[in-house]
Design a protein around this motif. Sequence first.
Motif, PDB file in Angstrom:
ATOM      1  N   LYS A 190      80.196  98.000  16.597  1.00 39.69           N
ATOM      2  CA  LYS A 190      79.878  97.893  18.255  1.00 39.69           C
ATOM      3  C   LYS A 190      79.446  99.485  18.678  1.00 39.69           C
ATOM      4  O   LYS A 190      78.705  99.747  19.669  1.00 39.69           O
ATOM      5  CB  LYS A 190      81.023  97.279  19.100  1.00 39.69           C
ATOM      6  CG  LYS A 190      81.151  95.723  18.902  1.00 39.69           C
ATOM      7  CD  LYS A 190      81.883  95.267  20.005  1.00 39.69           C
ATOM      8  CE  LYS A 190      83.407  95.376  19.611  1.00 39.69           C
ATOM      9  NZ  LYS A 190      84.342  94.803  20.570  1.00 39.69           N
ATOM     10  N   ASN A 208      74.676  95.548  19.782  1.00 37.50           N
ATOM     11  CA  ASN A 208      74.034  94.416  19.831  1.00 37.50           C
ATOM     12  C   ASN A 208      74.079  93.598  18.397  1.00 37.50           C
ATOM     13  O   ASN A 208      73.261  92.697  18.450  1.00 37.50           O
ATOM     14  CB  ASN A 208      72.639  94.485  20.367  1.00 37.50           C
ATOM     15  CG  ASN A 208      72.471  94.612  21.870  1.00 37.50           C
ATOM     16  OD1 ASN A 208      73.316  94.289  22.464  1.00 37.50           O
ATOM     17  ND2 ASN A 208      71.490  95.228  22.330  1.00 37.50           N
ATOM     18  N   GLU A 242      69.123  86.375  21.501  1.00 37.07           N
ATOM     19  CA  GLU A 242      69.648  87.042  20.657  1.00 37.07           C
ATOM     20  C   GLU A 242      70.986  87.446  21.137  1.00 37.07           C
ATOM     21  O   GLU A 242      71.546  87.333  22.325  1.00 37.07           O
ATOM     22  CB  GLU A 242      68.704  88.236  20.572  1.00 37.07           C
ATOM     23  CG  GLU A 242      67.298  87.930  19.990  1.00 37.07           C
ATOM     24  CD  GLU A 242      67.041  87.252  18.449  1.00 37.07           C
ATOM     25  OE1 GLU A 242      68.251  87.578  17.761  1.00 37.07           O
ATOM     26  OE2 GLU A 242      65.991  86.808  18.180  1.00 37.07           O
ATOM     27  N   SER A 249      71.976  90.318  22.382  1.00 31.49           N
ATOM     28  CA  SER A 249      71.962  91.059  23.801  1.00 31.49           C
ATOM     29  C   SER A 249      71.725  89.780  25.073  1.00 31.49           C
ATOM     30  O   SER A 249      72.207  90.134  25.909  1.00 31.49           O
ATOM     31  CB  SER A 249      70.813  91.850  24.117  1.00 31.49           C
ATOM     32  OG  SER A 249      69.382  91.359  23.643  1.00 31.49           O
ATOM     33  N   ASP A 250      70.907  88.690  24.866  1.00 27.22           N
ATOM     34  CA  ASP A 250      70.782  87.862  25.733  1.00 27.22           C
ATOM     35  C   ASP A 250      71.907  86.942  25.856  1.00 27.22           C
ATOM     36  O   ASP A 250      72.269  86.292  27.077  1.00 27.22           O
ATOM     37  CB  ASP A 250      69.750  86.829  25.449  1.00 27.22           C
ATOM     38  CG  ASP A 250      68.244  87.536  25.135  1.00 27.22           C
ATOM     39  OD1 ASP A 250      67.770  87.909  26.126  1.00 27.22           O
ATOM     40  OD2 ASP A 250      67.702  87.694  23.592  1.00 27.22           O
ATOM     41  N   LYS A 269      74.973  88.091  25.586  1.00 24.65           N
ATOM     42  CA  LYS A 269      75.861  89.006  26.551  1.00 24.65           C
ATOM     43  C   LYS A 269      75.328  88.771  27.865  1.00 24.65           C
ATOM     44  O   LYS A 269      76.338  88.772  28.831  1.00 24.65           O
ATOM     45  CB  LYS A 269      76.119  90.169  26.144  1.00 24.65           C
ATOM     46  CG  LYS A 269      76.799  90.287  24.607  1.00 24.65           C
ATOM     47  CD  LYS A 269      76.752  91.835  24.032  1.00 24.65           C
ATOM     48  CE  LYS A 269      77.216  91.983  22.692  1.00 24.65           C
ATOM     49  NZ  LYS A 269      77.471  93.339  22.373  1.00 24.65           N
ATOM     50  N   THR A 270      74.450  88.997  28.056  1.00 22.54           N
ATOM     51  CA  THR A 270      73.577  88.927  29.614  1.00 22.54           C
ATOM     52  C   THR A 270      73.903  87.665  30.051  1.00 22.54           C
ATOM     53  O   THR A 270      74.321  87.673  31.371  1.00 22.54           O
ATOM     54  CB  THR A 270      71.997  89.193  29.463  1.00 22.54           C
ATOM     55  OG1 THR A 270      71.951  90.408  28.924  1.00 22.54           O
ATOM     56  CG2 THR A 270      71.438  89.171  30.850  1.00 22.54           C
TER      57      THR A 270
END
Length: 226
Positions: free
Chosen positions: A185, A190, A216, A218-219, A221-222
């Motif tokens: 991390k 990501n 993905e 990052s998405d 997590k968002t």
Amino acid sequence: MSKSLATKIRAIVTGATGMVGEGVLHECLLHEDVEEVLIINRKSSGVTHPKLKEIVHKDFQDFSPIEAQLKGYNACFFCLGVSSVGMKEDEYYKLTYTLTLHVAHTLAKYNTDMTFCYVSGASTDSTEAGRLMWARVKGKTENDLMKLPFKQVYNFRPGAIEATKGLKNVLPYYKYLSWLFPVIKLFAPNAVVKLKEIGIAMIKSVTKGYEKPILEVSDIKTLAAR
């Protein structure tokens, strides 16, 4: 989004006896927006909860004996999957593409208001023409799921998954490699996602939606943080 989104979730979860499915089920049972969960397993999960129903069904290539019990759900969190290691393409195709699409076709027939979330994988090949066998098969699975008449389809592409503490179905090698996650991390934030984040993001994909059909790390997590 133009379609009104669900406020209360009635979810079907597959793969609940595996690491990802167990983690997603765990978040569903904790979350106030989820009012009912049906899990379908080849063997009993051993989990009991007031929200939970379970069907033990051996043949995921033939859902006809249990079709009547699959009506009235507005979410499917499809976490069932196999490793491609040591498999020939036709065998992997049957256990990945054919199985998933059979389940999805059955659910779409009875639940047009359903959001279908599929656990795919990082580096999945949407062109279906790349060098990696598993990535081509996963890519075709994603593409054909998005053609079905669901309300929404989301393909989740986690990388390395940080297991939820206290759950029992953690893959053996995760226990020995967990010390690496903070290092990964640090240099590639990501590349790692928490299993908790996957579960919460799936729930929020039903209640809030997301602007892309392929998520993905990052998405994921968002969406989990919204």
